[in-house]
Design a protein around this motif. Structure first.
Motif, short mmCIF file in Angstrom:
data_model
loop_
_atom_site.label_atom_id
_atom_site.label_comp_id
_atom_site.label_asym_id
_atom_site.label_seq_id
_atom_site.Cartn_x
_atom_site.Cartn_y
_atom_site.Cartn_z
N ALA A 114 0.78 -1.10 0.00
CA ALA A 114 0.00 0.07 0.09
C ALA A 114 1.09 1.32 -0.03
O ALA A 114 2.00 1.28 0.73
CB ALA A 114 -0.97 0.00 1.34
N ILE A 115 0.65 2.28 -0.79
CA ILE A 115 1.07 3.77 -0.57
C ILE A 115 0.48 4.51 0.40
O ILE A 115 -0.95 4.76 0.33
CB ILE A 115 1.00 4.29 -2.11
CG1 ILE A 115 1.49 3.53 -3.16
CG2 ILE A 115 1.73 5.72 -2.22
CD1 ILE A 115 2.94 3.07 -3.11
N GLY A 116 1.16 4.69 1.29
CA GLY A 116 0.56 5.59 2.43
C GLY A 116 1.33 7.05 2.25
O GLY A 116 1.29 7.57 1.38
N SER A 117 1.63 7.47 3.43
CA SER A 117 2.04 8.84 3.26
C SER A 117 3.16 9.01 4.43
O SER A 117 2.87 8.63 5.63
CB SER A 117 1.05 10.12 3.34
OG SER A 117 1.56 11.26 3.74
N PHE A 118 4.24 9.90 4.23
CA PHE A 118 5.33 10.03 5.19
C PHE A 118 4.71 10.92 6.72
O PHE A 118 5.39 10.94 7.48
CB PHE A 118 6.28 11.02 4.45
CG PHE A 118 5.94 12.54 4.31
CD1 PHE A 118 5.05 12.95 3.42
CD2 PHE A 118 6.75 13.59 4.83
CE1 PHE A 118 4.86 14.34 3.40
CE2 PHE A 118 6.51 14.72 4.88
CZ PHE A 118 5.51 15.14 4.08
N VAL A 119 3.45 11.56 6.32
CA VAL A 119 2.86 12.36 7.51
C VAL A 119 2.96 11.27 8.80
O VAL A 119 3.05 11.80 9.83
CB VAL A 119 1.65 13.04 7.13
CG1 VAL A 119 1.73 13.98 6.05
CG2 VAL A 119 0.60 11.95 7.07
N THR A 120 2.63 10.09 8.57
CA THR A 120 2.48 9.26 9.82
C THR A 120 3.74 9.11 10.65
O THR A 120 3.70 9.01 11.72
CB THR A 120 2.07 7.75 9.46
OG1 THR A 120 3.05 7.39 8.60
CG2 THR A 120 0.70 7.76 9.01
N VAL A 167 1.68 -7.75 4.39
CA VAL A 167 1.21 -6.41 3.74
C VAL A 167 2.71 -5.65 3.94
O VAL A 167 3.38 -5.67 4.96
CB VAL A 167 0.23 -5.94 4.92
CG1 VAL A 167 -0.04 -4.56 4.53
CG2 VAL A 167 -0.92 -6.83 4.77
N GLY A 168 2.82 -4.89 3.02
CA GLY A 168 3.94 -4.10 3.11
C GLY A 168 3.33 -2.49 2.95
O GLY A 168 2.27 -2.16 2.30
N LEU A 169 4.03 -1.54 3.51
CA LEU A 169 3.68 -0.06 3.48
C LEU A 169 4.75 0.67 3.00
O LEU A 169 5.81 0.93 3.73
CB LEU A 169 3.19 0.25 4.80
CG LEU A 169 2.53 1.83 5.01
CD1 LEU A 169 1.35 1.86 3.97
CD2 LEU A 169 1.84 1.73 6.13
N LEU A 170 4.35 1.46 1.99
CA LEU A 170 5.53 2.69 1.58
C LEU A 170 5.02 3.83 1.81
O LEU A 170 3.97 4.47 1.23
CB LEU A 170 6.04 2.43 0.01
CG LEU A 170 6.70 1.20 -0.27
CD1 LEU A 170 6.86 1.12 -1.87
CD2 LEU A 170 8.21 1.70 0.14
N ASN A 171 5.72 4.77 2.31
CA ASN A 171 5.21 6.13 2.65
C ASN A 171 6.06 7.33 2.25
O ASN A 171 7.02 7.72 2.44
CB ASN A 171 5.14 6.32 4.26
CG ASN A 171 4.17 5.32 5.13
OD1 ASN A 171 3.26 5.05 4.31
ND2 ASN A 171 4.31 5.16 6.24
N PRO A 172 5.54 7.72 0.74
CA PRO A 172 6.63 8.72 0.37
C PRO A 172 6.25 10.04 0.94
O PRO A 172 5.21 10.52 1.40
CB PRO A 172 6.07 8.66 -1.17
CG PRO A 172 4.73 7.99 -1.20
CD PRO A 172 4.70 7.06 -0.01
N THR A 173 7.10 10.90 0.67
CA THR A 173 7.06 12.60 0.85
C THR A 173 6.07 12.82 -0.33
O THR A 173 5.65 12.05 -1.32
CB THR A 173 8.31 13.09 0.90
OG1 THR A 173 9.18 13.09 -0.30
CG2 THR A 173 9.07 12.61 2.25
#
Ligand SMILES: NC(=O)c1ccc[n+]([C@@H]2O[C@H](COP(=O)([O-])OP(=O)(O)OC[C@H]3O[C@@H](n4cnc5c(N)ncnc54)[C@H](OP(=O)(O)O)[C@@H]3O)[C@@H](O)[C@H]2O)c1
Length: 331
Positions: A114-120, A167-173
């Motif tokens: 899943a593409i999340g977000s760096f804000v976390t 489950v993998g999670l990538l958190n881009p800026t």
């Protein structure tokens, strides 16, 4: 080697589709667009037309896949003028949708990235602070649901990973680069290139190329690096430097005015509230400035380096973005 990309027509999603196809994956794109999309012309994919927020559509599209990539997690842009359930109850909607996605991947026996977000990651850092910084951060997060949505989604994904799901999670800026199809009013590069923004923010921001995020997705799938969110950072510079470089590439002068993003947040948030009261939306949503005001510079993480995601030169990203938006007629 069969992947479903939910949101494969999006800015990040289309880069993921291209990256996977280029490395031998057979890719299906789940999209609401029946006629394909301009940013995937010439790319060999199978189209599955459906709603990426609907349980049954997700389940049908995921059947037979080894990997599901989610690049369509909701992000609330107009929380003040809701026109859908996702706008009106953004956190509950995003959590329900994540559960549906997890169920679809599990039923298919597929891994989920899943593409999340760096804000976390930033929110966790801010919570560890004390005093005024912590109070300021909490206030910003209470004023805009984006942060709670991203935390809610990440919480569901990590809980599933703890239960043993792959489950993998990538958190881009912030993401830049070609193949963006968002409405022009949400695209920074053409607005700067056309000299439409009167001022810049004095804060430091981080941007990464969508193509580097896509490499992260492929590498995560290849290395099966699951269960821990990976922060993906590109280049951290004062916002004004980005403006200056985009303006230079476009042959214009950059805005001379610069102010802290927190001041801009107050102005845009007030405009959003005021116009929202009469059912209208401002030309520039406050969301980007909320993120800039809350987040600041970002270091590249050890996990990012371990995945082998080395951001390409910023000049390449900005030039390719400008070329793309010119092709779209945005500038
Ligand atoms: N862009 C950034 O700077 C950035 C940075 C960090 C995190 N993120 C996160 O990464 C994710 C993707 O961002 P993005 O910039 O690529 O967004 P985007 O360009 O708006 O793409 C989102 C994609 O999701 C699809 N989508 C939305 N609702 C859908 C639905 N109900 N059914 C099927 N597809 C649906 C859209 O596809 P169709 O319209 O074709 O159906 C669209 O192609 C978001 O969750 C965002 O918060 C983005």
């Amino acid at each position: 080697m069969r992947a479903l990309v939910v949101g494969g027509t999006g800015h990040i999603g289309s880069a993921v589709v291209r990256e996977l196809v280029a490395h031998g994956w057979r890719v299906t794109v789940l999209s609401r667009r029946a006629g394909g999309s301009r940013n995937l012309v010439g790319i060999d994919v199978t189209w599955h037309v459906g709603d990426g927020h609907d349980k049954a559509d997700l389940r049908a599209a995921a059947t037979g896949m080894t990997l599901v990539v989610d690049a369509a997690a909701p992000y609330p842009v107009h929380p003040v003028t809701p026109r859908s359930d996702a706008d009106a109850h953004p956190v509950a909607f995003a959590v329900r949708r994540t559960q549906a996605l997890l169920g679809a991947a599990a039923d298919a026996g597929a891994a989920l990235i899943a593409i999340g977000s760096f804000v976390t990651h930033k929110v966790r850092e801010r919570r560890a602070r004390s005093g005024l910084g912590r109070l300021r951060s909490r206030t910003l997060r209470r004023l805009h649901p984006y942060f709670a949505v991203k935390e809610g989604v990440e919480g569901e994904l990590l809980a599933a990973a703890r239960r043993g799901q792959r489950v993998g999670l990538l958190n881009p800026t912030g993401c830049l680069g070609p193949w963006d199809l968002k409405p022009r009013g949400l695209c920074l590069v053409p607005m700067v290139a056309c000299g439409e923004l009167p001022s810049t923010a004095s804060d430091t921001v981080d941007f990464i190329d969508v193509r580097d995020v896509a490499i992260g997705v492929r590498r995560m799938a290849e290395t099966q690096h699951f269960g821990v969110p990976v922060l993906l950072a590109g280049h951290s510079h004062p916002f004004g430097d980005y403006f200056a470089e985009i303006a230079r590439l476009a042959g214009r002068s950059a805005p001379r005015l610069s102010a802290p993003a927190s001041l801009g947040v107050v102005a845009l948030w007030t405009a959003e509230r005021t116009l929202g009261a009469i059912g209208r939306r401002p030309p520039w949503p406050a969301l980007s400035l909320f993120i800039v005001a809350e987040c600041g510079p970002v270091d590249r993480s050890v996990a990012q380096l371990a995945l082998g995601v080395a951001p390409r030169p910023l000049s390449e990203t900005l030039q390719d973005a400008l070329t793309w938006y010119r092709e779209l007629g945005y500038c």
